[in-house]
Motif scaffolding. Structure first.
Motif: not given
Lengths: 296, 430
Positions: B236-259
């Protein structure tokens, strides 16, 4: 005669003094009074109960309240120091570049530099949050082109605050460049002509003429930069929400969370008083330092 | 008839109609939400439908980011000009009720809610036995995983135990591809705390027991240790886990892009996944939370949302607001016996909580993605709704993030979390 003059001066000043009193002094005094009270922001002032220094003990104490406040205070201090340290030299460098008449495109550069200051923070925050995106962000892609691996930027507690500082510097440096240019225009050209005749090169002219005579302008710039930096709120609220691990949790954002979201008005007011005191001490120290240099 | 006469008659007719028009829109109410523009448009359509039957009520909808919702309610809810209706998270209710910002539901509304919603959901919308809101959505956490990545890693089935979970996370991790086995979340309190709490209750533990924090239990210790293991092993990599004020952000992007191979998330993010993944959404599957060494069977955390009415709003506004909410959440307002509210919620993949709505949406709730959530609902544990709950949640978020970034050990994180929670809940209870 003097009595009549004082009376008319009083009448003329009264509107401005009243407005300042109502909108500046009273809220400040109210905040100071509330900092000694246990008070929920959702209740009338009459419900506040005196707690002495209880709120201050708590915000400097060992519990999560104290830990979060001290982290926010430190983050604000680091953010402010880094912003000032980067903005002031850059504004002088850009100011010198733009001020040199022989530099082609000086006006265009001045316009470009100042334009960043006019962009609303919401747009800046949206763009920079995408620039900093860890995988598909343009900044990491550019770094990849020169063989540097992806940087975590906002995703790491070690780099998130610095990343927000870069954003701030990018937006503010144009404004401070204009101030530096204004300072440079006040320096008589005859001083440079005399120095040139005496054989002083460009670097010496900068060190012994430009820099000393820019001192007052730089002092003003430093004070404004400190005040702006201490009040940072939007990029934190819009991009990082104070995270990760509270690394970008600055005082204004934290006070909003404690005072409004949690309705802990007494604690929030104590934090606001500490912020105000820190600002007063920092600016006074800066003035004292410059005045001592002047008298030397 | 001359033009002058026609003009005079038109003017007279206008003057006669003017007061009627004014009366026709005599009550203005506003609805504060954190929904996206598409969903707000659906709510506005429902509001217009209501206004057709109630021409004296005009409803405006205002949306703010999730991160600003509570602050907006707190700063504007204390005034009669503030939002008349607000959509709130159940954790916020005890303090909003204590501060008298939300109005108790009228008896008729309370009776309807008590008869038409499950008792647990009614309880989350009540404080001291008084109902304050009409529940609408219920959210529950489950394990989402990427079937394609599972296939590539040679994993046949989703993990059922923590041992299998750690094994799958390791197999799914591929640092060369920038791929992590299990995705944590940070910079968003619920996103950090709810997945942790789901693993904790699946290990037989609790966040709060009998009103007191229970993070010093051996079960909690094992859950902190699980996080530490996942971070230390690189799964688990915390650098891939960030969320923004709209509860989206890298954590969502990484799951969506298959990472990201696996993540623990709530059902409501279905619409975000569909938007981000398109056809690849078919790769996403849902499974119960893996059971820890001290757990008996899969459990997860659930929470609910409700709509409340501003206690400081005028009497007419409050009356109109309750009428609108009762209609919006009733089987009369939606399609095929469903409420309009449930139609709006289902457009986002959110489970409605009214019993008749669950029945009305039975077909859609049996989709591959949502059925996984519906199946874990029965054994879900409600997130503890206690005074100071939001501060407790934010404090635990800080501790878990410190653990994610290796700033504290699992043992220290557990001790800090328990000490902070004790102090926060004690202060809030005073």
């Amino acid at each position: 005669m003097a009595k009549a003059f004082r009376a008319s001066a009083g009448i003329l000043l009264a509107p401005a003094v009243t407005l300042i009193g109502v909108f500046v002094v009273v809220p400040m005094l109210l905040t100071i009074w509330l900092s000694f009270q246990d008070w929920s922001t959702q209740t009338p002032f009459s419900d506040a109960s005196f707690t002495g220094l209880g709120n201050f003990r708590e915000i400097f104490g060992p519990t999560s309240v104290g830990r979060d406040f001290k982290t926010a205070l430190l983050n604000t201090a680091i953010y402010t120091a880094l912003s000032v340290v980067l903005i002031l030299p850059l504004s002088v460098v850009f100011g010198l570049m733009v001020y040199q008449r022989e530099v082609a495109g000086g006006t265009a550069l001045r316009t470009v530099l100042f334009s960043t200051y006019m962009v609303p923070m919401i747009a800046v925050a949206l763009v920079w949050s995408k620039l900093y995106a860890p995988s598909e962000g343009p900044l990491n892609q550019l770094l990849g082109l020169i063989g540097i691996g992806p940087q975590p930027w906002l995703s790491s507690p070690r780099s998130a605050l610095v990343s927000i500082v870069f954003l701030n510097v990018w937006q503010q440096v144009g404004y401070f460049t204009v101030l530096a240019i204004a300072g440079l225009t006040q320096i008589p050209g005859s001083l440079y002509e005399a120095a040139t005749l005496d054989g002083a090169n460009g670097r010496e002219q900068f060190r012994f003429i430009s820099l000393p005579l820019l001192r007052r302008t730089l002092l003003f710039s430093a004070v404004i930069a400190i005040i702006n930096a201490v009040q940072v709120f939007e990029p934190v609220a819009l991009i990082t929400q104070g995270g990760p691990v509270g690394s970008t949790n600055v005082l204004t954002y934290h006070i909003r969370r404690v005072g409004i979201e949690r309705a802990q008005g007494g604690l929030g007011s104590a934090m606001a008083v500490m912020l105000m005191l820190s600002l007063i001490v920092s600016v006074s120290a800066l003035f004292a330092f410059v005045n001592r240099k002047d008298s030397e | 008839m001359s033009l002058a006469w026609i003009s005079k008659l038109a003017l007279a007719a206008g003057l006669v109609a003017l007061p009627a028009t004014g009366w026709a829109q005599s009550v203005n109410i506003s609805y504060l939400t954190h929904w996206s523009p598409d969903t707000v448009a659906l709510l506005e359509t429902a509001a217009k439908d209501f206004s057709k039957e109630h021409p004296d009520v005009a409803i405006s909808v205002r949306a703010v980011p999730f991160g600003d919702l509570l602050t907006t309610l707190r700063s504007q809810g204390g005034s009669s000009d503030g939002p008349t209706i607000g959509g709130i998270y159940d954790l916020w209710l005890p303090e909003l009720a204590r501060d008298k910002l939300v109005a108790p539901a009228p008896d008729a509304v309370a009776a309807e809610v008590k008869s038409a919603w499950p008792a647990g959901v009614v309880s989350a919308a009540s404080v001291g036995g008084t109902l304050y809101g009409i529940p609408n959505e219920i959210d529950v956490y489950a394990l989402n995983y990427n079937k394609e990545l599972f296939k590539e890693a040679g994993i046949a089935a989703p993990p059922k135990t923590w041992a299998e979970f750690k094994d799958a996370a390791a197999k799914l991790t591929n640092k060369d591809k920038g791929q992590q086995g299990f995705g944590m979340i940070n910079s968003w309190a619920a996103g950090v705390v709810h997945p942790f709490a789901s693993l904790l209750v699946s290990n037989g533990g609790n966040l709060v027991k009998d009103g007191k924090p229970a993070l010093d239990s051996p079960q909690a210790g094992e859950t902190f240790a699980l996080y530490e293991d996942l971070i230390k092993s690189g799964a688990s990599n915390p650098a891939m886990a960030t969320a923004d004020a709209n509860t989206t952000g890298p954590f969502l992007d990484n799951f969506v892009s298959g990472k990201t191979g696996m993540i623990i998330m709530a059902n409501w993010w279905e619409s975000a996944l569909k938007t981000g993944m398109g056809d690849k959404f078919a790769n996403v599957a849902t499974a119960p939370i893996p059971v820890g060494p001290s757990g008996d069977k899969p459990h997860s955390i659930s929470y609910s949302w409700m709509t409340v009415v501003n206690a400081k709003a005028g009497e007419a506004e409050q009356k109109a607001a309750w009428e609108f909410l009762a209609w919006l959440n009733s089987p009369k307002s939606g399609k095929s016996g469903a409420s309009a509210m449930s139609d709006i919620l289902m457009s986002m993949g959110i489970l409605p909580s009214r019993s008749s709505d669950i029945e009305a949406h039975k077909d859609k709730l049996s989709s591959e993605f949502l059925s996984g959530y519906v199946s874990v609902l029965a054994d879900a544990r409600p997130f503890p709704v206690v005074p100071g709950g939001q501060e407790f949640s934010e404090s635990l978020q800080q501790t878990l993030e410190a653990l994610q970034y290796g700033q504290v050990s699992a043992k220290d994180a557990q001790a800090n979390a328990q000490a902070d929670a004790t102090s926060i809940l004690e202060r809030a209870a005073k």
